[in-house]
Design an enzyme around this catalytic site. Structure first.
Site, PDB file in Angstrom:
ATOM      1  N   ARG A  70       6.819 -10.783   5.583  1.00 50.58           N
ATOM      2  CA  ARG A  70       6.586 -10.570   6.910  1.00 50.58           C
ATOM      3  C   ARG A  70       7.307 -11.551   7.916  1.00 50.58           C
ATOM      4  O   ARG A  70       7.321 -12.846   7.709  1.00 50.58           O
ATOM      5  CB  ARG A  70       5.078 -10.814   7.163  1.00 50.58           C
ATOM      6  CG  ARG A  70       4.357  -9.551   6.042  1.00 50.58           C
ATOM      7  CD  ARG A  70       2.918  -9.894   6.391  1.00 50.58           C
ATOM      8  NE  ARG A  70       2.064  -9.110   5.379  1.00 50.58           N
ATOM      9  CZ  ARG A  70       0.864  -8.831   5.089  1.00 50.58           C
ATOM     10  NH1 ARG A  70      -0.063  -9.907   5.883  1.00 50.58           N
ATOM     11  NH2 ARG A  70       0.285  -8.054   4.119  1.00 50.58           N
ATOM     12  N   CYS A 120       0.866  -1.311  -0.104  1.00 46.89           N
ATOM     13  CA  CYS A 120      -0.182   0.050  -0.219  1.00 46.89           C
ATOM     14  C   CYS A 120       0.724   1.346  -0.018  1.00 46.89           C
ATOM     15  O   CYS A 120       0.557   2.322  -0.707  1.00 46.89           O
ATOM     16  CB  CYS A 120      -1.032  -0.045   1.100  1.00 46.89           C
ATOM     17  SG  CYS A 120      -0.695  -0.941   2.617  1.00 46.89           S
ATOM     18  N   ASP A 126      -2.911  -8.446  -4.942  1.00 47.93           N
ATOM     19  CA  ASP A 126      -3.052  -7.420  -3.928  1.00 47.93           C
ATOM     20  C   ASP A 126      -3.401  -6.177  -4.971  1.00 47.93           C
ATOM     21  O   ASP A 126      -2.882  -6.219  -6.109  1.00 47.93           O
ATOM     22  CB  ASP A 126      -1.695  -7.147  -3.469  1.00 47.93           C
ATOM     23  CG  ASP A 126      -1.886  -5.864  -2.401  1.00 47.93           C
ATOM     24  OD1 ASP A 126      -3.318  -5.706  -1.865  1.00 47.93           O
ATOM     25  OD2 ASP A 126      -1.167  -5.458  -1.722  1.00 47.93           O
ATOM     26  N   HIS A 130      -4.964  -1.728  -4.727  1.00 53.40           N
ATOM     27  CA  HIS A 130      -5.357  -0.611  -4.015  1.00 53.40           C
ATOM     28  C   HIS A 130      -6.270   0.246  -5.037  1.00 53.40           C
ATOM     29  O   HIS A 130      -5.932   0.690  -6.104  1.00 53.40           O
ATOM     30  CB  HIS A 130      -4.240  -0.140  -3.180  1.00 53.40           C
ATOM     31  CG  HIS A 130      -3.503  -0.759  -2.311  1.00 53.40           C
ATOM     32  ND1 HIS A 130      -2.412  -1.559  -2.560  1.00 53.40           N
ATOM     33  CD2 HIS A 130      -3.959  -1.128  -1.023  1.00 53.40           C
ATOM     34  CE1 HIS A 130      -2.115  -2.187  -1.579  1.00 53.40           C
ATOM     35  NE2 HIS A 130      -3.023  -2.101  -0.747  1.00 53.40           N
ATOM     36  N   GLN A 145       0.843 -11.478  -3.230  1.00 47.86           N
ATOM     37  CA  GLN A 145      -1.118 -11.587  -2.922  1.00 47.86           C
ATOM     38  C   GLN A 145      -1.516 -10.912  -4.430  1.00 47.86           C
ATOM     39  O   GLN A 145      -0.712 -10.186  -5.225  1.00 47.86           O
ATOM     40  CB  GLN A 145      -1.335 -10.633  -2.007  1.00 47.86           C
ATOM     41  CG  GLN A 145      -0.906 -10.871  -0.739  1.00 47.86           C
ATOM     42  CD  GLN A 145      -1.576  -9.981   0.342  1.00 47.86           C
ATOM     43  OE1 GLN A 145      -2.417 -10.121   0.951  1.00 47.86           O
ATOM     44  NE2 GLN A 145      -1.161  -8.722   0.425  1.00 47.86           N
ATOM     45  N   HIS A 168      -8.133  -1.462   0.242  1.00 45.64           N
ATOM     46  CA  HIS A 168      -6.961  -2.735  -0.120  1.00 45.64           C
ATOM     47  C   HIS A 168      -8.071  -3.816  -0.348  1.00 45.64           C
ATOM     48  O   HIS A 168      -8.877  -4.043   0.507  1.00 45.64           O
ATOM     49  CB  HIS A 168      -6.560  -3.114   1.417  1.00 45.64           C
ATOM     50  CG  HIS A 168      -5.899  -1.816   1.943  1.00 45.64           C
ATOM     51  ND1 HIS A 168      -4.502  -1.594   2.118  1.00 45.64           N
ATOM     52  CD2 HIS A 168      -6.308  -0.926   2.587  1.00 45.64           C
ATOM     53  CE1 HIS A 168      -4.052  -0.683   2.868  1.00 45.64           C
ATOM     54  NE2 HIS A 168      -5.362  -0.132   3.159  1.00 45.64           N
ATOM     55  N   LYS A 191     -13.902  -4.179   7.570  1.00 44.33           N
ATOM     56  CA  LYS A 191     -13.179  -4.848   6.592  1.00 44.33           C
ATOM     57  C   LYS A 191     -14.226  -6.235   6.300  1.00 44.33           C
ATOM     58  O   LYS A 191     -15.129  -6.360   7.183  1.00 44.33           O
ATOM     59  CB  LYS A 191     -11.933  -5.470   6.614  1.00 44.33           C
ATOM     60  CG  LYS A 191     -11.580  -6.023   7.989  1.00 44.33           C
ATOM     61  CD  LYS A 191     -10.297  -6.672   8.187  1.00 44.33           C
ATOM     62  CE  LYS A 191     -10.360  -7.611   9.381  1.00 44.33           C
ATOM     63  NZ  LYS A 191      -8.955  -8.305   9.664  1.00 44.33           N
TER      64      LYS A 191
END
Length: 586
Positions: free
Chosen positions: A313, A284, A333, A335, A331, A461, A415
RNA sequence: GCCACCGUAGCUCAGUGGCAGAGCAGCUGUUUCGUAAACAGCAGGUCCUCGGUUCAAAUCCGAGCGGUGGCUCCA
């Protein structure tokens, strides 16, 4: 309430059976606690409920239970079962309960937590008494088949600041056959374990040199990349733009995004040229920089940046698990930077994409959780009202059943999470969509509104498959390693019957390869039966046998991994058959 | 991170203080085979690592690393 008082009448319906099992397991937990108290008089009792598949009881003891202890406990439990001791319920006053459990600090806590006016009940069997709501079976003899399974540590009330108790897990069934079936199901699930299949199918490996970090072998990499390719196809249709961003950023970025403050323990850092850098755990902040790199008009929104960037991570040791919880992953992923009035449409579009994808992979309906505003949090109540409503409206419009989780949202926004279970029934979060009011503030993101004034966008996200590693792990178990044709790393194996058929098999393989199919020729010096067996064990969708008859006719004898034999088919027909399956993503 | 258990050949595992083993896989040879395992031979070891006890350690003890099942965590 259904009575099982005679203990012999078999339950006549599924719900009666479930109820019986529930009571039997609950009772088994009491029997276990009784024995533990006899063997370990100093043991303090915590709680001992029935679970989905069995029961457990938590004890505070001076030393952990050994496997020998557990065996002894189980043996003595059987004796109590054989004796047929009656369970008796009794209601007591708060004072009586407090006195009765004067030596049990955890029971005292539980009693204190019971609202005034509510009945307090105890259950006795023999000399043992426990604070308990019930219900139970009427006699210990109704616990027909029991087995203790595991001993594990567990924190009192699930809080790691509390003392760690010793938990013994067990299960009980109405018959030895049912218990054996249950244990067989567990064994079957272990055969589907993605860690085992990953090795057997040459998909990936782990090495202690990089703990919790998968190495994808060629076959695993094929599936991994096909997943990305599939998602890219969806992105084209759903209006996403793919970007590529750096792997490490100066710590300044992480301080600005708030990760340095809140997520530091989970990040990897390195210092180069006296400057500290952090390896990205999320995409992000990088995307926020891209958004901020030029002036945005309200007409430009929404901006949807997708990124397959690799994330790192640091996960605490003890929490990692195969592909489903790793320290490096990527991911699907993205945004979305949008106006507040666009939230609803964006979430709706995303939910539609998730639905489409999960259906393709033939997943069961995911469990859906809507996490609502926590304390503390950022953003105004009006924003939270609007954001929560937007998420909830979409869930209702799509007729998804979901669970509301007040206070479970992230501090930056509410979320929705999508969960799918693995072979052993453990749930993993795959998809997620999270609204974020914090990031736009921290990066001072703006767009120029229709009145010419700067406005604050909202960031969404979202990840559909989530971690591709985790998704692949769950997917492997879902398919039991038998990937659909379009995902299979090897779609067909050519099986020449004898050496003289090798050349023809190569020709057929080339014809398939020329059409983009993934083919191998098994030209080992083995009998056809052995080659078929190996191809079956590798769960190859198509086995193409080439012998004298096929070579003469320009055919291949088609065997499917189901065992079905389609007989000899012209090579062109085989190719069409396979391409059709690939195109339909079967 | 916490509790328990585990770590022996590529894989699955046997080996309770006295010469490190089996099956499968691998390699070589023979065999040339019609829908789930041909036959024979050969090779393969830091018994996770380090330290300790012992005449002697895969085996007993300690620490570390890694894994498994739970718990906690998963801004």
């Amino acid at each position: 309430m259904i009575s099982m008082s005679d203990g012999a009448a078999p339950p006549s319906s599924m719900s009666e059976l479930a109820d019986y099992r529930h009571r039997m397991r609950h009772s088994a937990a009491h029997i276990m606690a009784d024995i533990v108290r006899r063997l370990f008089p100093e043991a303090k009792l915590a709680i001992g409920p029935p679970t989905e598949d069995g029961f457990y009881y938590d004890f505070l003891v001076s030393r952990p239970f050994t496997p020998e202890d557990v065996a002894a406990i189980e043996a003595q439990m059987r004796e109590v079962v054989a004796q047929g001791v009656a369970f008796q319920r009794q209601e007591v006053s708060r004072g009586e309960a407090k006195a009765l459990f004067a030596q049990e600090p955890f029971k005292q806590e539980i009693i204190d937590g019971i609202p005034p006016g509510e009945a307090i009940s105890i259950y006795r069997h023999g000399a043992f008494v426990d604070l308990c709501e019930g219900p139970h079976v009427t006699s210990t003899s109704e616990v027909k088949a029991l087995k203790l399974l595991e001993v594990a540590g567990a924190y009192w009330r699930g809080d790691e600041h509390n003392p760690m108790l010793q938990r013994i897990y067990g299960t009980a069934f109405e018959s030895q056959e049912a218990l054996d079936e249950h244990l067989e199901r567990l064994e079957e699930a272990r055969r589907r374990d993605h860690r085992r299949l990953g090795r057997e199918l040459d998909l990936f490996l782990f090495d202690p040199i990089a703990p919790a970090s998968p190495f994808f072998l060629p076959k695993g990499a094929i599936v991994y990349n096909l997943l990305i390719q599939y998602v890219r196809g969806l992105y084209d249709r759903y209006g996403y733009q793919e970007v590529i961003t750096p792997q490490i950023f100066s710590t300044e970025l992480w301080k600005r995004s708030g990760h340095y403050e809140a997520y530091r323990e989970n990040m990897y850092f390195t210092t180069v040229d006296d400057r500290e850098y952090g390896v990205k755990p999320m995409n992000c902040p990088g995307h926020a920089l891209m958004y901020a790199s030029r002036l945005r008009s309200y007409r430009d929104l929404p901006v949807r940046y997708a990124d397959f960037g690799r994330l790192h991570r640091y996960e605490r040791s003890g929490v990692t698990h195969g592909l489903t919880r790793v320290r490096t992953f990527s991911q699907d992923d993205a945004h979305i930077f949008c106006r507040p009035d666009q939230i609803h449409q964006e979430v709706k579009s995303f939910a539609g994409m998730v639905e489409e994808a999960y259906r393709l992979f033939q997943f069961p309906k995911p469990r859906v959780a809507l996490s609502l505003r926590p304390d503390p949090r950022v953003g105004t109540d009006a924003m939270w009202d609007r954001a929560e409503a937007a998420l909830e409206e979409v869930l209702q419009a799509l007729e998804l059943t979901y669970e509301r989780k007040p206070g479970e949202g992230a501090f930056y926004g509410p979320k929705v999470d999508f969960f799918i279970a693995d072979a052993l029934g453990r749930e993993w979060q795959l998809g997620t969509v999270q609204l974020d009011f914090s990031l736009p503030e921290r990066f001072d993101l703006e767009y120029i509104g229709d009145d010419g004034s700067p406005q604050r966008p909202v960031v969404i996200h979202r990840a559909m498959l989530g971690s591709l590693e985790r998704f692949l792990g769950v997917l492997i178990e879902h398919y039991g390693g038998a990937f659909p044709v379009w995902l299979a790393p090897v779609q067909a194996v050519l099986i020449p019957i004898a050496d003289r058929h090798g050349e023809y098999a190569q020709q057929v393989a080339q014809a398939l390869k020329a059409r983009g199919l993934r083919v191998q020729v098994d030209d080992r010096n083995e009998r056809m039966n052995a080659k078929i067996r190996d191809a079956q064990l590798q769960k190859t969708p198509y086995m193409l046998v080439a012998g004298d008859r096929e070579a003469a006719e320009g055919n291949a004898a088609v065997r499917l991994r189901s065992g079905e034999n389609l007989g000899p088919r012209p090579v062109a027909e085989v190719i069409d058959l396979m391409l059709e399956a690939v195109a339909a993503r079967r």
